[in-house]
Motif scaffolding. Structure first.
Motif, PDB file in Angstrom:
ATOM      1  N   MET A 181       0.860  -1.190   0.000  1.00 48.48           N
ATOM      2  CA  MET A 181       0.000   0.000   0.000  1.00 48.48           C
ATOM      3  C   MET A 181       0.890   1.232   0.000  1.00 48.48           C
ATOM      4  N   GLY A 182       0.588   2.179  -0.866  1.00 45.51           N
ATOM      5  CA  GLY A 182       1.355   3.413  -0.868  1.00 45.51           C
ATOM      6  C   GLY A 182       2.845   3.155  -0.992  1.00 45.51           C
ATOM      7  N   ARG A 183       3.622   3.812  -0.106  1.00 40.78           N
ATOM      8  CA  ARG A 183       5.080   3.697  -0.159  1.00 40.78           C
ATOM      9  C   ARG A 183       5.623   2.858   0.993  1.00 40.78           C
ATOM     10  N   CYS A 184       4.833   1.891   1.463  1.00 42.16           N
ATOM     11  CA  CYS A 184       5.343   1.046   2.544  1.00 42.16           C
ATOM     12  C   CYS A 184       6.407   0.074   2.027  1.00 42.16           C
ATOM     13  N   VAL A 185       6.088  -0.616   0.930  1.00 41.07           N
ATOM     14  CA  VAL A 185       7.066  -1.523   0.325  1.00 41.07           C
ATOM     15  C   VAL A 185       7.967  -0.755  -0.627  1.00 41.07           C
ATOM     16  N   TYR A 186       7.392  -0.234  -1.699  1.00 37.78           N
ATOM     17  CA  TYR A 186       8.168   0.453  -2.741  1.00 37.78           C
ATOM     18  C   TYR A 186       8.423   1.899  -2.324  1.00 37.78           C
ATOM     19  N   GLY A 187       9.704   2.197  -2.048  1.00 37.56           N
ATOM     20  CA  GLY A 187      10.066   3.503  -1.497  1.00 37.56           C
ATOM     21  C   GLY A 187      10.163   3.485   0.012  1.00 37.56           C
ATOM     22  N   GLY A 188       9.777   2.336   0.613  1.00 38.92           N
ATOM     23  CA  GLY A 188       9.886   2.156   2.059  1.00 38.92           C
ATOM     24  C   GLY A 188      10.997   1.189   2.392  1.00 38.92           C
ATOM     25  N   ILE A 189      10.630  -0.098   2.544  1.00 43.04           N
ATOM     26  CA  ILE A 189      11.672  -1.083   2.853  1.00 43.04           C
ATOM     27  C   ILE A 189      12.465  -1.473   1.611  1.00 43.04           C
ATOM     28  N   TYR A 190      11.885  -1.252   0.406  1.00 41.22           N
ATOM     29  CA  TYR A 190      12.485  -1.728  -0.843  1.00 41.22           C
ATOM     30  C   TYR A 190      12.560  -0.585  -1.843  1.00 41.22           C
ATOM     31  N   GLU A 191      13.775  -0.212  -2.220  1.00 40.17           N
ATOM     32  CA  GLU A 191      13.941   0.863  -3.194  1.00 40.17           C
ATOM     33  C   GLU A 191      15.263   0.674  -3.943  1.00 40.17           C
ATOM     34  N   PRO A 192      15.264  -0.212  -4.956  1.00 39.57           N
ATOM     35  CA  PRO A 192      16.481  -0.383  -5.750  1.00 39.57           C
ATOM     36  C   PRO A 192      16.928   0.956  -6.335  1.00 39.57           C
ATOM     37  N   GLY A 193      18.215   1.203  -6.283  1.00 39.64           N
ATOM     38  CA  GLY A 193      18.736   2.469  -6.786  1.00 39.64           C
ATOM     39  C   GLY A 193      18.877   3.534  -5.725  1.00 39.64           C
ATOM     40  N   HIS A 194      18.302   3.317  -4.537  1.00 42.29           N
ATOM     41  CA  HIS A 194      18.508   4.271  -3.451  1.00 42.29           C
ATOM     42  C   HIS A 194      19.982   4.243  -3.026  1.00 42.29           C
ATOM     43  N   PRO A 195      20.533   5.379  -2.604  1.00 39.07           N
ATOM     44  CA  PRO A 195      21.954   5.402  -2.212  1.00 39.07           C
ATOM     45  C   PRO A 195      22.323   4.384  -1.140  1.00 39.07           C
ATOM     46  N   THR A 196      21.371   3.992  -0.287  1.00 38.18           N
ATOM     47  CA  THR A 196      21.686   3.031   0.772  1.00 38.18           C
ATOM     48  C   THR A 196      21.276   1.610   0.425  1.00 38.18           C
ATOM     49  N   ALA A 197      20.649   1.389  -0.736  1.00 42.67           N
ATOM     50  CA  ALA A 197      20.105   0.070  -1.056  1.00 42.67           C
ATOM     51  C   ALA A 197      21.208  -0.952  -1.285  1.00 42.67           C
ATOM     52  N   ASP A 198      20.974  -2.188  -0.796  1.00 41.22           N
ATOM     53  CA  ASP A 198      21.912  -3.264  -1.077  1.00 41.22           C
ATOM     54  C   ASP A 198      21.550  -3.899  -2.419  1.00 41.22           C
ATOM     55  N   LYS A 199      22.225  -4.968  -2.764  1.00 43.75           N
ATOM     56  CA  LYS A 199      22.028  -5.576  -4.087  1.00 43.75           C
ATOM     57  C   LYS A 199      20.622  -6.143  -4.266  1.00 43.75           C
ATOM     58  N   THR A 210       3.361  -3.996  -9.276  1.00 43.05           N
ATOM     59  CA  THR A 210       4.330  -4.593 -10.202  1.00 43.05           C
ATOM     60  C   THR A 210       4.756  -5.997  -9.794  1.00 43.05           C
ATOM     61  N   ASN A 211       4.527  -6.357  -8.539  1.00 42.85           N
ATOM     62  CA  ASN A 211       4.921  -7.663  -7.997  1.00 42.85           C
ATOM     63  C   ASN A 211       6.432  -7.900  -8.026  1.00 42.85           C
ATOM     64  N   GLN A 212       7.207  -6.827  -8.058  1.00 45.56           N
ATOM     65  CA  GLN A 212       8.663  -6.973  -8.001  1.00 45.56           C
ATOM     66  C   GLN A 212       9.156  -7.322  -6.598  1.00 45.56           C
ATOM     67  N   PHE A 213       8.280  -7.185  -5.643  1.00 46.64           N
ATOM     68  CA  PHE A 213       8.567  -7.595  -4.267  1.00 46.64           C
ATOM     69  C   PHE A 213       7.463  -8.557  -3.856  1.00 46.64           C
ATOM     70  N   GLY A 214       7.857  -9.746  -3.384  1.00 51.18           N
ATOM     71  CA  GLY A 214       6.873 -10.756  -3.006  1.00 51.18           C
ATOM     72  C   GLY A 214       7.352 -11.612  -1.852  1.00 51.18           C
ATOM     73  N   THR A 215       6.848 -12.830  -1.805  1.00 53.94           N
ATOM     74  CA  THR A 215       7.062 -13.710  -0.652  1.00 53.94           C
ATOM     75  C   THR A 215       8.537 -13.917  -0.331  1.00 53.94           C
ATOM     76  N   ASN A 216       9.331 -14.303  -1.308  1.00 50.07           N
ATOM     77  CA  ASN A 216      10.736 -14.633  -1.032  1.00 50.07           C
ATOM     78  C   ASN A 216      11.555 -13.393  -0.709  1.00 50.07           C
ATOM     79  N   GLU A 217      11.246 -12.269  -1.361  1.00 50.64           N
ATOM     80  CA  GLU A 217      11.927 -11.013  -1.015  1.00 50.64           C
ATOM     81  C   GLU A 217      11.603 -10.614   0.414  1.00 50.64           C
ATOM     82  N   PHE A 218      10.330 -10.775   0.795  1.00 46.68           N
ATOM     83  CA  PHE A 218       9.955 -10.426   2.160  1.00 46.68           C
ATOM     84  C   PHE A 218      10.662 -11.336   3.163  1.00 46.68           C
ATOM     85  N   MET A 219      10.764 -12.622   2.858  1.00 46.77           N
ATOM     86  CA  MET A 219      11.459 -13.529   3.769  1.00 46.77           C
ATOM     87  C   MET A 219      12.941 -13.177   3.876  1.00 46.77           C
TER      88      MET A 219
END
Length: 503
Positions: free
Chosen positions: A29-47, A102-111
């Protein structure tokens, strides 16, 4: 000066505190996942795309369990969309929040995220558009070792070992007219019974939570809990409660009494569950999962809930929390802890951006909202047995509540370490209160640390530019003499006092 006295005894225990009460919630919902815990390309993001600044704040916040993937999102979600190669995952319309998923974040990413965050997952199955078949397949995918279609599919996705998820929610807010495929209590109760049955056949060690009322104000409240449990009593371990606190009167004393309402809610639902048990002459006790709770009333317009044009990860219900909201959160935590005999799980909703204790700027920094602090401190200090506290305190009254105690407190004793920790809220609007706590049978103690959360402005907030405007301040004026602890509580303050065994 006003005075308040609390008496506790080592042997008068409400219950050991289940650490799952310090849970939180991540929904698509909103920016909880995308832009929250998960943001590829963010300066602090891991691989993997996990924001490390959010991850570090999550660890500091101290949640023990995280509910996923919804929420209203759940009732239209196909879990299969969120597993496997990302370039083959479908993009869907999310009807719950009017967004594109987009479903780019799902069950295995969350785990993966849960493992690096060191939290237990609390998963949920869709009882809106789907049901028992989807639930058993999902559980098999997550928890079965291998040698079957769904477990081998997980292994082909790079996860040889099962995820071993033990806490599952059977649907979400199925009484709500806003829910995709809303159910009556009887319809949902039967679905929960049969879904729970086949899920236990797949994995008998799981814990299951049935949907309670979406709010205590629902017209079907109480009857819903009774009818649902009457149908699925044998298969579930928990009934859920959802509570969002509002300050409609813009009066802090009236706002404070939502804490009394929460206490009534907990006791009422426990009584209903016990009535269903009594009907069966059963000693089984259904426990309570307060798996959505928080302050939420400012970001509550239609525009906060939905944006036109099916956007991806739009800003939705991004509540900006102030100091008085932090006091309410502290009081709610005290209430849950003091009902530790029945409240065995709870999730502040949500973790980040969407009514969250953590706020981020997409591509920018992350910071603690005001409500972050009481939750973080309670999670860190409340461990062990919750002691039954007898509180003698000044009171206040509102139009709806008479003789509400100015001082609320939880006192938790860890028998392994000898620590005795006190969470105390002074709800008096103008007066300092001299607190005296008689700690009977707990041995010789010393003050290890003490802090207070206080601000002269109830509307003060933390922001990107003033991240610590509202934050705890340490204090050194708490004393212990014999079995008596003394402290002065400022008006409208949240206080944490940690003690340990004196040498």
């Amino acid at each position: 000066m006003l005075r308040s006295r609390i008496i506790v005894d080592r042997d008068f225990i409400i219950s050991p505190l289940d650490r799952r009460v310090f849970g939180t919630f991540v929904e698509h919902m909103g920016r909880c996942v995308y832009g929250g815990i998960y943001e590829p390309g963010h300066p602090t993001a891991d691989k993997r795309g996990f924001r490390q600044d959010v991850l570090e704040l999550t660890k500091e916040l101290g949640p023990t369990i995280v509910r996923y993937p919804g929420g209203n999102f759940l009732s239209g979600y196909n879990w299969e969309d969120g597993v496997g190669p990302k370039d083959k995952r479908p993009t869907r319309l999310d009807l719950a929040w009017g967004s594109t998923e987009t479903n780019q974040f799902g069950t295995n990413e969350f785990m993966d995220w849960c493992r690096v965050a060191n939290v237990e997952p609390m998963f949920a199955v869709n009882t809106g558009t789907r049901g028992a078949d989807e639930a058993r397949n999902f559980l098999e995918y997550c928890n079965h070792p291998g040698g079957t279609y769904w477990s081998d599919l997980r292994r082909s996705h790079g996860y040889e070992k099962p995820h071993d998820i033990k806490f599952w929610c059977v649907g979400n807010e199925m009484d709500g007219p806003w829910q995709i495929c809303r159910k009556t209590a009887t319809e949902y109760g039967r679905i929960a019974q049969e879904t729970g049955k086949v899920m236990r056949w797949v994995d008998p060690d799981i814990k299951l939570a049935a949907c309670g009322s979406s709010a205590r104000t629902m017209p079907t409240y109480a009857a819903w809990e009774h009818d649902v449990l009457d149908n699925c009593f044998n298969e579930v371990d928990f009934i859920s409660l959802h509570q969002y606190f509002r300050n409609d009167s813009n009066d802090i004393q009236t706002f404070f009494t939502v804490i009394e309402d929460l206490d009534s809610f907990i006791k009422e639902v426990a009584a209903i569950a016990d009535a269903v048990a009594a009907k069966r002459r059963s000693s089984k006790r259904i426990m309570l999962s307060l798996d959505e709770w928080n302050v939420w009333y400012k970001a509550h317009t239609p525009e906060d809930l939905r944006k036109p044009g099916w956007p991806q990860a739009p800003k939705l219900i991004e509540e900006i929390y102030n100091f008085e909201d932090a006091l309410i959160v502290g009081g709610a935590l005290i209430t849950m802890i003091n009902n530790a005999d029945r409240v065995k799980a709870a999730c502040i909703a949500q973790l980040v951006n969407v009514i969250g204790p953590i706020m981020t700027e997409t591509g920018g920094p992350a910071w603690r909202q005001t409500i972050f602090h009481p939750f973080s401190q309670a999670s860190r200090h409340a461990r062990g047995n919750v002691l039954r506290a007898k509180i003698d305190s000044p009171t206040f009254s509102t139009k709806t509540h008479a003789d509400a105690s100015c001082v609320l407190a939880s006192i938790v004793h860890d028998p392994d370490s000898g620590e005795v920790n006190i969470l105390a809220l002074n709800r008096h609007t103008t007066e300092e209160i001299e607190l005296e706590v008689e700690l009977r049978g707990l041995g010789k103690l010393k003050v290890v640390s003490a802090s207070e959360l206080h601000h002269k402005d109830l509307k003060a907030i933390n922001s990107k530019d003033k991240r610590d405007e509202v934050s705890p301040a340490s204090r050194s004026d708490v004393t212990i003499s014999g079995e008596t602890l003394k402290a002065k509580l400022k008006p409208l303050s949240w206080n944490v006092i940690a003690t340990g065994a004196a040498s």
